[in-house]
Design a protein around this motif. Structure first.
Motif, mmCIF file in Angstrom:
data_model
loop_
_atom_site.group_PDB
_atom_site.id
_atom_site.type_symbol
_atom_site.label_atom_id
_atom_site.label_comp_id
_atom_site.label_asym_id
_atom_site.label_seq_id
_atom_site.Cartn_x
_atom_site.Cartn_y
_atom_site.Cartn_z
ATOM 1 N N ASP A 4 0.964 -1.256 -0.238
ATOM 2 C CA ASP A 4 -0.007 -0.164 -0.002
ATOM 3 C C ASP A 4 0.793 1.184 -0.019
ATOM 4 O O ASP A 4 0.970 1.907 1.125
ATOM 5 N N GLN A 22 0.855 4.159 -1.040
ATOM 6 C CA GLN A 22 0.013 5.505 -0.390
ATOM 7 C C GLN A 22 0.171 5.819 1.100
ATOM 8 O O GLN A 22 0.377 6.836 1.494
ATOM 9 N N LEU A 23 0.076 4.737 1.615
ATOM 10 C CA LEU A 23 0.289 4.885 3.200
ATOM 11 C C LEU A 23 1.411 5.601 3.528
ATOM 12 O O LEU A 23 1.360 6.311 4.580
ATOM 13 N N ASN A 63 2.262 9.198 1.825
ATOM 14 C CA ASN A 63 1.747 10.460 2.331
ATOM 15 C C ASN A 63 2.659 11.053 3.495
ATOM 16 O O ASN A 63 2.936 12.147 3.713
ATOM 17 N N THR A 64 3.075 9.997 4.324
ATOM 18 C CA THR A 64 3.937 10.536 5.542
ATOM 19 C C THR A 64 5.102 10.973 4.998
ATOM 20 O O THR A 64 5.819 11.958 5.647
ATOM 21 N N TYR A 110 1.492 17.049 12.478
ATOM 22 C CA TYR A 110 0.697 15.858 12.605
ATOM 23 C C TYR A 110 -0.803 16.345 13.033
ATOM 24 O O TYR A 110 -1.806 15.528 13.084
ATOM 25 N N LYS A 144 5.532 -1.252 11.567
ATOM 26 C CA LYS A 144 4.374 -1.471 11.364
ATOM 27 C C LYS A 144 3.893 -3.079 11.616
ATOM 28 O O LYS A 144 2.934 -3.557 12.191
ATOM 29 N N GLN A 195 -3.752 0.878 9.583
ATOM 30 C CA GLN A 195 -3.341 1.944 8.664
ATOM 31 C C GLN A 195 -3.326 3.182 9.121
ATOM 32 O O GLN A 195 -2.402 4.061 8.645
ATOM 33 N N LEU A 196 -4.409 3.740 9.511
ATOM 34 C CA LEU A 196 -4.681 5.036 10.203
ATOM 35 C C LEU A 196 -3.434 5.493 10.929
ATOM 36 O O LEU A 196 -3.002 6.724 11.103
ATOM 37 N N ALA A 198 -0.777 6.467 8.631
ATOM 38 C CA ALA A 198 -0.938 7.664 7.740
ATOM 39 C C ALA A 198 -0.922 8.907 8.400
ATOM 40 O O ALA A 198 -0.608 9.947 8.235
#
Length: 363
Positions: free
Chosen positions: A49, A51-52, A55-56, A79, A282, A303-304, A307
């Motif tokens: 994933d 994009q996870l 973004n960070t 954040y 993770k 996931q959140l 992110a």
């Protein structure tokens, strides 16, 4: 190269430089930069994933690129703002807008058959400045020493000249026949040229650094704009400006190209390290979460947490992950398991993925 710092540099030569010579140290740095960038790209391509994490990582790039312009925010402020806190500081909002501008530029470039055009640059700066900025059309622009007010550089003037130079830059960016040089060397040229043209009244630095990221994606050297390049420029800001001036004043392309290749080497390694450490974390947190939450383990919550490292109960509600009471129960259990740490700010309690914050804060 005829240059007078007190007069508009309308004779700024087009790219490529006619007298640039690739030295042995440039070849060595180029090989290293290509290797480390390839490693970073391979890692990003293998993410289940992407994009996870992207973004960070991009948010970190946004933070440092903004810091170069003296728009300074802390990790905490940033954040919290990313967690949709309405009372975010002005600087944190600016950083989030920078990230938005990068993604808008990427989408625009891809929609235009992967061409990086002047209208894309304009849309990027309009997003950064949150206005209808266009090409400079007023004479008198000069870059000055912030301490003594001395003019350092007078960019070209005015709109017709700037558009002509941007059109030439477009050709160099998008036409593979414009130069046989390696794309990483061409990126160094492009960055200098854009900064020298200085086409906008404000926001040129941040726009130029976004162009770096977009060019690497355009050239298929990165699948996503994850190179953490501004962290190097922040650390070596004086050398950055000195090297830019060295090209303008002394035609010293060698030191500028070496600076940019070194930046790519160090930041590609840094980005790779951060992504690997984040993936490892993770994996560990997923195991611990399953123990702490049992049958109520929720993958979307995991996931959140990566992110948006600052969570709050309302965020889980807004993301349709859990109702308020369930969200409160989960977050408290994760605190008890030392997976998250609570941090009370005013009336709001944030639940911080503190080990991820440690990774992101490491330079």
């Amino acid at each position: 190269m005829a240059f007078n710092k007190n007069e508009p540099f309308n004779k700024l030569p087009d790219l490529p430089p006619i007298d640039f010579q690739e030295s042995q140290d440039i070849f060595r740095h180029l090989a290293k930069a290509s290797r480390y960038l390839g490693e970073l790209n391979g890692l990003c391509a293998s993410l289940p994933d992407p994009q996870l994490l992207i973004n960070t990582i991009v948010l970190q790039e946004s933070k440092d690129s903004s810091a170069i312009e003296n728009i300074v925010t802390t990790q905490d402020e940033l954040y919290k703002a990313a967690a949709e806190e309405g009372t975010a500081s002005h600087a944190a909002k600016e950083v989030l807008i920078y990230r938005e501008a990068l993604y808008i530029g990427l989408k625009k470039m891809q929609a235009q058959k992967n061409l990086l055009l002047t209208n894309t640059m304009i849309e990027i700066v309009q997003t950064i400045k949150q206005n209808n900025s266009g090409i400079r059309n007023v004479p008198g622009t000069a870059l000055k020493n912030a301490i003594n007010g001395e003019i350092i550089y007078s960019p070209p003037c005015c709109e017709d000249v700037l558009r002509e130079k941007l059109t030439s830059l477009e050709r160099f960016i998008n036409d593979p026949e414009a130069s046989p040089l390696d794309p990483l060397i061409k990126m160094a040229f492009i960055h200098y040229q854009f900064e020298a043209i200085h086409p906008f009244a404000d926001g040129n630095g941040r726009t130029g650094r976004i162009i770096n990221a977009l060019y690497l994606v355009q050239q298929q050297l990165l699948t996503q704009p994850v190179l953490y390049l501004s962290s190097y420029i922040v650390k070596y800001k004086t050398e950055y400006y000195r090297s830019l001036r060295g090209v303008t004043e002394e035609n010293n392309w060698h030191d500028w190209v070496m600076y940019m290749l070194t930046a790519i080497i160090e930041t590609a390694q840094l980005s790779t390290k951060k992504i690997r450490n984040t993936l490892s974390l993770k994996e560990d947190i997923e195991k611990n979460m399953k123990q702490a939450l049992g049958s109520s383990f929720n993958y979307d919550l995991l996931q959140l947490m990566f992110a948006l490292p600052y969570l709050k109960i309302e965020l889980l509600e807004n993301k349709d992950i859990a109702h308020r009471q369930t969200a409160s129960t989960w977050l408290k259990k994760l605190v008890e398991a030392d997976i998250l740490k609570p941090q009370k700010m005013g009336r709001t309690t944030y639940f911080v993925n503190y080990r991820l914050m440690d990774i992101l804060s490491t330079n």
